[in-house]
Design a protein around this motif. Structure first.
Motif, PDB file in Angstrom:
ATOM      1  N   MET A 106       0.901  -1.341  -0.084  1.00  0.00           N
ATOM      2  CA  MET A 106       0.070  -0.052   0.000  1.00  0.00           C
ATOM      3  C   MET A 106       0.790   1.188  -0.144  1.00  0.00           C
ATOM      4  O   MET A 106       1.907   1.377   0.786  1.00  0.00           O
ATOM      5  N   ASP A 107       0.539   2.204  -0.848  1.00  0.00           N
ATOM      6  CA  ASP A 107       1.404   3.436  -1.051  1.00  0.00           C
ATOM      7  C   ASP A 107       1.037   4.462   0.180  1.00  0.00           C
ATOM      8  O   ASP A 107       0.016   4.906   0.462  1.00  0.00           O
ATOM      9  N   THR A 108       2.288   4.301   1.009  1.00  0.00           N
ATOM     10  CA  THR A 108       1.862   5.223   2.180  1.00  0.00           C
ATOM     11  C   THR A 108       1.480   6.750   1.889  1.00  0.00           C
ATOM     12  O   THR A 108       0.951   7.326   2.808  1.00  0.00           O
ATOM     13  N   GLU A 109       2.146   7.326   0.927  1.00  0.00           N
ATOM     14  CA  GLU A 109       1.859   8.780   0.636  1.00  0.00           C
ATOM     15  C   GLU A 109       0.413   8.787  -0.102  1.00  0.00           C
ATOM     16  O   GLU A 109      -0.489   9.942   0.398  1.00  0.00           O
ATOM     17  N   ALA A 110      -0.242   7.779  -0.473  1.00  0.00           N
ATOM     18  CA  ALA A 110      -1.754   7.852  -0.868  1.00  0.00           C
ATOM     19  C   ALA A 110      -2.455   7.714   0.415  1.00  0.00           C
ATOM     20  O   ALA A 110      -3.541   8.429   0.475  1.00  0.00           O
ATOM     21  N   VAL A 111      -2.008   7.081   1.425  1.00  0.00           N
ATOM     22  CA  VAL A 111      -2.665   7.047   2.958  1.00  0.00           C
ATOM     23  C   VAL A 111      -2.704   8.308   3.312  1.00  0.00           C
ATOM     24  O   VAL A 111      -3.502   8.798   3.938  1.00  0.00           O
ATOM     25  N   ARG A 112      -1.479   9.122   3.325  1.00  0.00           N
ATOM     26  CA  ARG A 112      -1.095  10.443   3.851  1.00  0.00           C
ATOM     27  C   ARG A 112      -2.272  11.291   3.148  1.00  0.00           C
ATOM     28  O   ARG A 112      -2.812  12.091   3.975  1.00  0.00           O
ATOM     29  N   ARG A 166      -9.142   1.824  -5.564  1.00  0.00           N
ATOM     30  CA  ARG A 166      -9.137   0.560  -6.257  1.00  0.00           C
ATOM     31  C   ARG A 166      -8.694  -0.437  -5.434  1.00  0.00           C
ATOM     32  O   ARG A 166      -8.892  -1.635  -5.491  1.00  0.00           O
ATOM     33  N   GLU A 167      -7.382  -0.143  -4.658  1.00  0.00           N
ATOM     34  CA  GLU A 167      -6.828  -1.229  -3.811  1.00  0.00           C
ATOM     35  C   GLU A 167      -7.736  -1.930  -2.836  1.00  0.00           C
ATOM     36  O   GLU A 167      -7.789  -2.981  -2.448  1.00  0.00           O
ATOM     37  N   LEU A 168      -8.359  -0.939  -2.249  1.00  0.00           N
ATOM     38  CA  LEU A 168      -9.273  -1.273  -1.101  1.00  0.00           C
ATOM     39  C   LEU A 168     -10.742  -1.740  -1.558  1.00  0.00           C
ATOM     40  O   LEU A 168     -11.493  -2.214  -0.704  1.00  0.00           O
ATOM     41  N   GLU A 169     -11.110  -1.540  -2.889  1.00  0.00           N
ATOM     42  CA  GLU A 169     -12.228  -1.821  -3.374  1.00  0.00           C
ATOM     43  C   GLU A 169     -13.383  -1.233  -2.685  1.00  0.00           C
ATOM     44  O   GLU A 169     -14.566  -1.891  -2.486  1.00  0.00           O
ATOM     45  N   VAL A 170     -13.302  -0.060  -2.383  1.00  0.00           N
ATOM     46  CA  VAL A 170     -14.454   0.811  -1.637  1.00  0.00           C
ATOM     47  C   VAL A 170     -14.224   2.304  -1.957  1.00  0.00           C
ATOM     48  O   VAL A 170     -13.282   2.593  -2.559  1.00  0.00           O
TER      49      VAL A 170
END
Length: 316
Positions: free
Chosen positions: A1-7, A41-45
């Motif tokens: 998982m891309d941590t910058e996307a999470v940030r 897309r990764e989380l599918e939600v």
């Protein structure tokens, strides 16, 4: 998982707008949007729904947010563990035109080498700010928990500085020609302060102020922003508001608004800084020392009952 996307997701959730998150992260709005879309897309939600005001969390987004905060905090702490003090000092202020932001800008101009990140959490509940401090999302916040017993043991609250209030009026207001005013002269005049949040520190401040000096503080109606407030004052012959002497306001020259100091006593709004009790960010000490260099208020002055003790009295 891309941590910058999470940030990017966390900051967009906290700020409510992708552009604000992009500004804070130093990237484009398109980059933030793409990061969040990839994460979805990764989380599918779906994490957000778009609104006229910006973005709002979906139920899945609300469920994911506390875990996302933990991921970001874990990454930041991992980096800090090998590079102490490497992250910029992050301080929460109520607004970028507030007295807090003005003082921080003055400090940074004198110390441009300081790695400083000024953020606005835009929340009224001090418990949310406390949670952000405990999670490591911010290093300090210009907030006051008016009941010190409610402050977690791992945090402390110190006096930062006080700033005097001024009356802001339009040219047709009966007090517009005054050079200074005393609190008794404000009685019976409508002082409009829209959008006072219930149970907020400023809500308690205005309650005590109105009671102490028998003032007519009118909080009616939503706050549509400073521009609407300033337009209303310019057109009114009976509406005034209170502003901080260090708060930054900009209005058209034809508004001809007047900022009038209040004296005998000076009405002081006290600002506190909440920070970790142990291992605070190393950049905080110099800024706290800077507060002591600010010009003290003219006496006599009035402060609310919950005002924190100034430096030199409590040893902080």
């Amino acid at each position: 998982m891309d941590t910058e996307a999470v940030r990017s997701f966390v900051r967009a959730a906290e700020l409510g707008q992708l552009q604000h998150a992009a500004n804070e992260l130093g990237v484009t709005q398109q980059a933030v949007s793409k990061r969040i879309a990839t994460l979805e897309r990764e989380l599918e939600v779906r994490l957000f729904t778009r609104t006229a005001r910006g973005v709002e969390l979906t139920l899945d987004g609300q469920a994911f947010l506390p875990h996302a905060r933990s991921i970001v905090t874990g990454v930041d702490r991992a980096v800090t563990a090998i590079r102490p003090g490497s992250r910029a000092l992050r301080i929460d202020v109520l607004g970028l035109r507030s007295a807090q932001a003005v003082v921080l800008h003055e400090y940074w101009r004198s110390h441009p080498e300081t790695e400083l990140d000024v953020v606005t959490l835009k929340v009224n509940d001090p418990r949310v700010v406390v949670a952000a401090l405990e999670a490591g999302d911010i290093d300090a916040s210009f907030r006051t928990v008016t009941d010190p017993a409610a402050l977690p043991r791992d945090l402390r609250m110190i006096h930062a500085f006080d700033f005097p209030l001024e009356l802001l009026v339009g040219p047709r207001h009966p007090l517009a020609s005054a050079r200074t005013l005393t609190p008794p002269q404000l009685r019976r005049h409508r002082i409009w302060v829209p959008g006072i949040a219930p149970r907020s520190e400023w809500g308690e401040f205005y309650d005590q102020l109105a009671t102490e000096f028998d003032l007519r503080i009118d909080a009616a109606g939503p706050h549509f922003g400073d521009e609407v407030l300033l337009d209303t004052l310019a057109d009114s012959a009976d509406v005034a508001t209170l502003v901080g002497a260090r708060d930054r306001y900009i209005w058209p020259t034809n508004h001809d608004l007047r900022r009038i100091p209040i004296v005998n006593p000076t009405l002081a709004y006290p600002l506190s800084l909440i920070l970790p009790r142990t291992n605070p960010h190393p950049g905080l000490r110099a800024i706290i020392n800077h507060f002591a260099s600010l010009t003290p208020l003219a006496e006599p002055s009035w402060r609310p009952s919950w005002a924190t003790t100034p430096p030199g009295v409590d040893g902080d």
